[in-house]
Scaffold this active site. Structure first.
Site, PDB file in Angstrom:
ATOM      1  N   GLN A  47       0.818  -1.221   0.000  1.00 56.66           N
ATOM      2  CA  GLN A  47       0.000   0.000   0.000  1.00 56.66           C
ATOM      3  C   GLN A  47       0.846   1.262   0.000  1.00 56.66           C
ATOM      4  O   GLN A  47       0.324   2.363  -0.192  1.00 56.66           O
ATOM      5  CB  GLN A  47      -0.911   0.003   1.219  1.00 56.66           C
ATOM      6  CG  GLN A  47      -0.178   0.147   2.544  1.00 56.66           C
ATOM      7  CD  GLN A  47      -1.059  -0.069   3.744  1.00 56.66           C
ATOM      8  OE1 GLN A  47      -1.431  -1.196   4.058  1.00 56.66           O
ATOM      9  NE2 GLN A  47      -1.399   1.023   4.420  1.00 56.66           N
ATOM     10  N   ASN A  99       0.206  -9.229   5.249  1.00 63.79           N
ATOM     11  CA  ASN A  99       0.146  -7.781   5.398  1.00 63.79           C
ATOM     12  C   ASN A  99       0.122  -7.128   4.016  1.00 63.79           C
ATOM     13  O   ASN A  99       0.126  -7.820   2.993  1.00 63.79           O
ATOM     14  CB  ASN A  99       1.348  -7.301   6.230  1.00 63.79           C
ATOM     15  CG  ASN A  99       1.077  -5.994   6.936  1.00 63.79           C
ATOM     16  OD1 ASN A  99       0.165  -5.257   6.597  1.00 63.79           O
ATOM     17  ND2 ASN A  99       1.882  -5.671   7.931  1.00 63.79           N
ATOM     18  N   HIS A 133      -5.370  -0.956  11.907  1.00 67.43           N
ATOM     19  CA  HIS A 133      -4.829  -1.587  10.706  1.00 67.43           C
ATOM     20  C   HIS A 133      -5.654  -2.823  10.360  1.00 67.43           C
ATOM     21  O   HIS A 133      -6.162  -3.512  11.253  1.00 67.43           O
ATOM     22  CB  HIS A 133      -3.380  -1.981  10.960  1.00 67.43           C
ATOM     23  CG  HIS A 133      -2.619  -2.426   9.741  1.00 67.43           C
ATOM     24  ND1 HIS A 133      -2.577  -1.690   8.583  1.00 67.43           N
ATOM     25  CD2 HIS A 133      -1.857  -3.537   9.499  1.00 67.43           C
ATOM     26  CE1 HIS A 133      -1.812  -2.311   7.690  1.00 67.43           C
ATOM     27  NE2 HIS A 133      -1.382  -3.443   8.219  1.00 67.43           N
ATOM     28  N   CYS A 173      -4.994   0.180   3.996  1.00 65.93           N
ATOM     29  CA  CYS A 173      -4.814  -1.208   4.415  1.00 65.93           C
ATOM     30  C   CYS A 173      -6.112  -2.005   4.349  1.00 65.93           C
ATOM     31  O   CYS A 173      -6.137  -3.152   3.912  1.00 65.93           O
ATOM     32  CB  CYS A 173      -4.220  -1.263   5.815  1.00 65.93           C
ATOM     33  SG  CYS A 173      -5.188  -0.395   7.072  1.00 65.93           S
TER      34      CYS A 173
END
Length: 446
Positions: free
Chosen positions: A64, A385, A364, A70
């Site tokens: 990102q 992630n 997040h 996110c």
């Protein structure tokens, strides 16, 4: 009782610290290396093994970059996993910039509609002040992504690639917010002048044209149709011409978005388990899917995630990623730092107390892609992630079950995993929370 700090008090504290010789060694280490590096617990690193009993096959980790998208990356990653498995694609990505464009445009309209709705509220009141503080930003929630996709569909990354401003939003966001605050001022003045609802809407339409132009210049204009071409892992070439974003989602992604439910664990006294909740003025698409959560205990929360992973489906989740974590090692563990041993005092708030006292909140969103089960119970989780491949293990993190308990607040699962009792609870009318409630936080960590 003394109310102020006296020189004698400070001298006493200094003497107390100097009486323990090893305090000087700890002080030197912390001053030179920082708190986290000096208190890193190697036992935690050893125990956080990147091997899992149940693991979903995924591809290359996305990035990102310098944006707070996110939640969007995580949601689209769950779709990417399905696409790659079903159509034999390698390292495929849906366009995050496409959904980003429509999210910002819809958030602008949502904000301006909120300003019109609150036109009789005092400017200095808490509600209007809260609205003006951040007219729009990069962050979001699962239900916000659902609203965007149902309205606009999705496109492959090739059809609308990243731009400077999508990957680095620090120039676009302040400029867009300044324009929206100016528009808010104009709308409130028009209301004070006695303008009709129709006149306010006409003024808002002109404002949205300016917002659209700003977004087109910064992010590019979203495609109305595109050609989808790819070669699968069997080397077979595929082409589909002139497909719309909505048709592409229906044909190639095929997720039943209305079957997804947001499950939270918020163990505070004001949010009993087994109840549903929504948050006032939280959303992006006017008329879109309302934010809705079902609050459950942690054992139920984790069991739902395990069931979906066992079915080879990844799980979107929201957490407080900065707590007890190391992004370079890719570890999230409550035992990662020996703070109590180093400083000689504890940090003992419960999860509920951290929420109540503003010490923790969801910051997040990522994706659960695996879990390690020992005698049927999880002891660690695999996390995909969206910070690129240079952190963690090729971009993947490992999370201890203890960390999951303390710092994970939300998962999204298919409704079919809910028990009959939970399904019944889900159908309840949600309790409305204030805009500034902790459960109104948005995932936007960079």
């Amino acid at each position: 009782m003394t109310k102020e700090i006296t020189p004698e008090m400070a001298e006493s504290f200094s003497s107390t610290i100097q009486e323990v010789p090893q305090n000087k060694v700890i002080q030197d280490a912390v001053m030179k290396n920082g708190i986290k590096a000096s208190t890193l617990n190697n036992d935690s690193i050893v125990s956080m093994n990147h091997v899992f009993s149940n693991e979903i096959e995924t591809g290359k980790v996305s990035n990102q970059k310098q944006s707070g998208r996110c939640w969007m990356f995580a949601a689209l990653n769950t779709f990417n996993h399905k696409l790659m498995a079903q159509f034999k694609l390698k390292d495929f990505e849906l366009s995050q910039n496409y959904t980003n464009f429509w999210d910002k445009f819809e958030k602008a309209n949502y904000f301006l509609e909120s300003i019109i709705e609150t036109a009789d509220e005092p400017l200095e009141g808490r509600l209007v002040s809260w609205l003006l503080e951040t007219p729009q930003q990069d962050g979001g929630q699962w239900d916000m992504l659902v609203s965007l996709i149902k309205k606009y569909g999705v496109v492959p990354k090739q059809a609308m690639p990243e731009t400077f401003n999508s990957s680095n939003s620090r120039e676009l966001n302040p400029l867009l917010n300044a324009k929206l605050r100016e528009d808010a001022m104009k709308l409130r003045k028009l209301h004070q002048e006695g303008k009709t609802e129709k006149e306010l809407q006409q003024a808002k339409d002109k404002m949205l044209l300016e917002v659209y132009k700003l977004l087109v210049f910064a992010l590019g204009e979203p495609p109305k149709t595109f050609d989808f071409e790819f070669r699968d892992t069997d080397k077979v070439f595929h082409r589909e011409q002139g497909i719309t974003p909505q048709a592409f989602f229906k044909k190639y992604v095929g997720f039943e978005l209305d079957d997804t439910v947001s499950i939270i664990n918020a163990p505070t006294k004001d949010k009993p388990f087994g109840k549903t909740y929504t948050v006032q003025y939280l959303g992006n698409v006017v008329g879109g899917k309302p934010i809705k959560y079902l609050n459950v205990d942690m054992d139920t929360f984790k069991n739902l995630a395990v069931q979906q992973i066992k079915d080879n489906r990844s799980v979107w989740f929201g957490c407080d990623v900065a707590a007890s974590s190391d992004r370079n090692q890719g570890i999230m563990d409550t035992a990662l730092y020996d703070l109590e041993k180093a400083f000689g005092f504890s940090f003992e708030m419960t999860k509920a107390e951290r929420l109540d006292y503003k010490d923790s909140v969801m910051t997040h969103a990522m994706v659960l892609t695996g879990v390690n089960l020992v005698d049927g119970k999880p002891d660690r989780w695999k996390v995909e992630n969206s910070w690129g491949e240079k952190v963690g293990k090729d971009g993947y993190f490992v999370m201890s079950d203890a960390w999951m308990n303390d710092y994970t607040y939300q998962i999204v699962v298919d409704k079919k995993y809910l028990s009959d009792e939970l399904k019944q609870a889900w159908e309840q009318e949600p309790i409305v929370l204030k805009p500034w409630d902790p459960m109104g936080s948005l995932a936007l960590m960079k």
